[in-house]
Write a protein that holds these residues in place. Structure first.
Motif, PDB file in Angstrom:
ATOM      1  N   ARG A 183      -1.544   6.046   9.396  1.00 21.08           N
ATOM      2  CA  ARG A 183      -2.608   5.076   9.136  1.00 21.08           C
ATOM      3  C   ARG A 183      -3.059   5.182   7.679  1.00 21.08           C
ATOM      4  O   ARG A 183      -3.080   6.274   7.113  1.00 21.08           O
ATOM      5  N   LYS A 184      -3.428   4.060   7.111  1.00 19.36           N
ATOM      6  CA  LYS A 184      -4.002   4.053   5.778  1.00 19.36           C
ATOM      7  C   LYS A 184      -5.483   4.392   5.874  1.00 19.36           C
ATOM      8  O   LYS A 184      -6.176   3.970   6.807  1.00 19.36           O
ATOM      9  N   HIS A 240      -5.908   0.854  10.786  1.00 23.34           N
ATOM     10  CA  HIS A 240      -6.209   1.646   9.602  1.00 23.34           C
ATOM     11  C   HIS A 240      -7.708   1.937   9.545  1.00 23.34           C
ATOM     12  O   HIS A 240      -8.482   1.410  10.350  1.00 23.34           O
ATOM     13  N   SER A 262     -11.387   2.679   7.231  1.00 26.48           N
ATOM     14  CA  SER A 262     -12.184   2.588   6.004  1.00 26.48           C
ATOM     15  C   SER A 262     -13.501   3.286   6.270  1.00 26.48           C
ATOM     16  O   SER A 262     -14.349   2.762   6.999  1.00 26.48           O
ATOM     17  N   ASP A 298      -5.782   6.558   0.583  1.00 29.68           N
ATOM     18  CA  ASP A 298      -4.856   5.519   0.125  1.00 29.68           C
ATOM     19  C   ASP A 298      -5.506   4.513  -0.809  1.00 29.68           C
ATOM     20  O   ASP A 298      -4.831   3.919  -1.643  1.00 29.68           O
ATOM     21  N   THR A 314      -3.762  10.246   8.753  1.00 30.64           N
ATOM     22  CA  THR A 314      -2.620  10.222   7.833  1.00 30.64           C
ATOM     23  C   THR A 314      -1.342  10.622   8.551  1.00 30.64           C
ATOM     24  O   THR A 314      -0.274  10.031   8.328  1.00 30.64           O
ATOM     25  N   LEU A 373       0.826  -1.202   0.000  1.00 26.66           N
ATOM     26  CA  LEU A 373       0.000   0.000   0.000  1.00 26.66           C
ATOM     27  C   LEU A 373       0.860   1.252   0.000  1.00 26.66           C
ATOM     28  O   LEU A 373       0.551   2.229   0.663  1.00 26.66           O
ATOM     29  N   GLU A 374       1.943   1.200  -0.747  1.00 20.85           N
ATOM     30  CA  GLU A 374       2.797   2.372  -0.844  1.00 20.85           C
ATOM     31  C   GLU A 374       2.026   3.523  -1.476  1.00 20.85           C
ATOM     32  O   GLU A 374       1.232   3.345  -2.397  1.00 20.85           O
ATOM     33  N   LYS A 375       2.282   4.725  -0.957  1.00 18.49           N
ATOM     34  CA  LYS A 375       1.565   5.909  -1.423  1.00 18.49           C
ATOM     35  C   LYS A 375       1.954   6.231  -2.858  1.00 18.49           C
ATOM     36  O   LYS A 375       3.128   6.297  -3.198  1.00 18.49           O
ATOM     37  N   PRO A 378      -5.062   7.181  -5.439  1.00 18.63           N
ATOM     38  CA  PRO A 378      -5.432   6.072  -4.555  1.00 18.63           C
ATOM     39  C   PRO A 378      -5.387   4.735  -5.293  1.00 18.63           C
ATOM     40  O   PRO A 378      -5.627   4.669  -6.497  1.00 18.63           O
TER      41      PRO A 378
END
Length: 294
Positions: free
Chosen positions: A214-215, A189, A191, A236, A210, A4-6, A10
């Motif tokens: 945290r994602k 994280h 959602s 993300d 962020t 989940l690299e930035k 997204p």
């Protein structure tokens, strides 16, 4: 989480697969989502009467299969015979089928967001989930590096930590208030429902999450305006029914950024050109005035 690299945009998470083209949570929907470019699959977990982890959003079979019974009241032998009401008709999936699919060498980049529903006993479902991961090893990297477990409340957090230690967790909630209350939990994280980010509280929460590393994911971004908002909010991952549409929007966004940069560069070129010409005009004028005065 390396998966989940930035990035500039997204990551694209297929909500129950590509449910606009195929029945939701079916292998056809999952394959199609990956084929159009989704980075990840979001799907929902329930437990059959005989302990098989199956992929179904609803606790009952009525909406998708036209059967009034609950998933938990049927053995897998019964569930496997059902076919979706939506065309093209598909069978109900077990989690192990999805795991086997994404273990193909060319799909090593794909990851999973598993939405754990609260209709089953936590200890039983999570034991069976752990067994499914053990039954289908991930050859490229361990499942802990390819799976995020999505939970809805604090009791499931403790249960996941007990039965599946090392797996990253994400809180799924429509409420920025509840998310803020859970934010002190290390490594959790988030959602959130897409509407949350259009409020001041939601925007502040996003920034705080962020800043803590945290994602943050947004669901369910299917309308273009919500997709665009998620891009602007720099979340993300976007959980969407239309992975292809979101990818297309990102491509258009990137093209527009290039055009803006091109227009900006052209403006500076114009300023530079005007400056040079103004300097030449001033120099020639001063020279002419000087020669006339002499």
């Amino acid at each position: 989480m390396a998966f989940l690299e930035k990035g500039q945009f997204p990551q694209v998470i297929g909500h129950r697969g590509l449910r606009g083209a195929h029945p939701e949570n079916s292998m056809a929907a999952f394959r199609s989502a990956i084929d159009v470019g989704a980075h990840a699959i979001e799907t929902d977990l329930h437990l059959s009467k005989d302990g098989v982890v199956v992929l179904s959003h609803d606790a009952t079979l009525r909406r998708c299969f036209g059967d009034p019974r609950k998933v938990a009241d049927c053995d897998w032998s019964e569930l496997s015979m059902l076919r979706t009401l939506s065309e093209p008709q598909q069978h109900m999936c077990r989690l192990v089928e999805l795991l086997e699919y994404v273990t193909q060498p060319e799909l090593g980049h794909v990851w999973l967001l598993l939405d754990i529903k609260r209709d089953d006993a936590a200890d039983e479902l999570l034991k069976r989930l752990s067994a499914a991961f053990a039954h289908v090893p991930s050859p490229s990297r361990p499942w802990e590096q390819r799976v995020i477990l999505a939970i809805w409340d604090a009791p499931w957090l403790a249960a996941c930590t007990q039965y599946l230690p090392g797996f990253p967790l994400a809180l799924t909630t429509p409420s920025p208030v509840y998310a803020s209350a859970m934010l002190p939990i290390p490594g959790l994280h988030m959602s959130l429902l897409n509407y949350s980010f259009s409020t001041r509280r939601g925007a502040n929460f996003r920034d705080e999450a962020t800043s803590l590393g945290r994602k943050v994911f947004s669901w369910t971004d299917t309308a273009p305006e919500w997709m665009a908002l998620s891009v602007e909010n720099k979340v993300d991952g976007v959980i969407t029914d239309d992975p292809e549409g979101f990818i297309r929007l990102c491509a258009q966004w990137k093209d527009e950024e290039k055009r803006r940069k091109a227009r900006k560069w052209t403006m500076w070129e114009a300023v530079f050109w005007l400056g040079i010409n103004a300097n030449v005009w001033i120099t020639e004028t001063m020279s002419h005035l000087t020669s006339n005065s002499l």
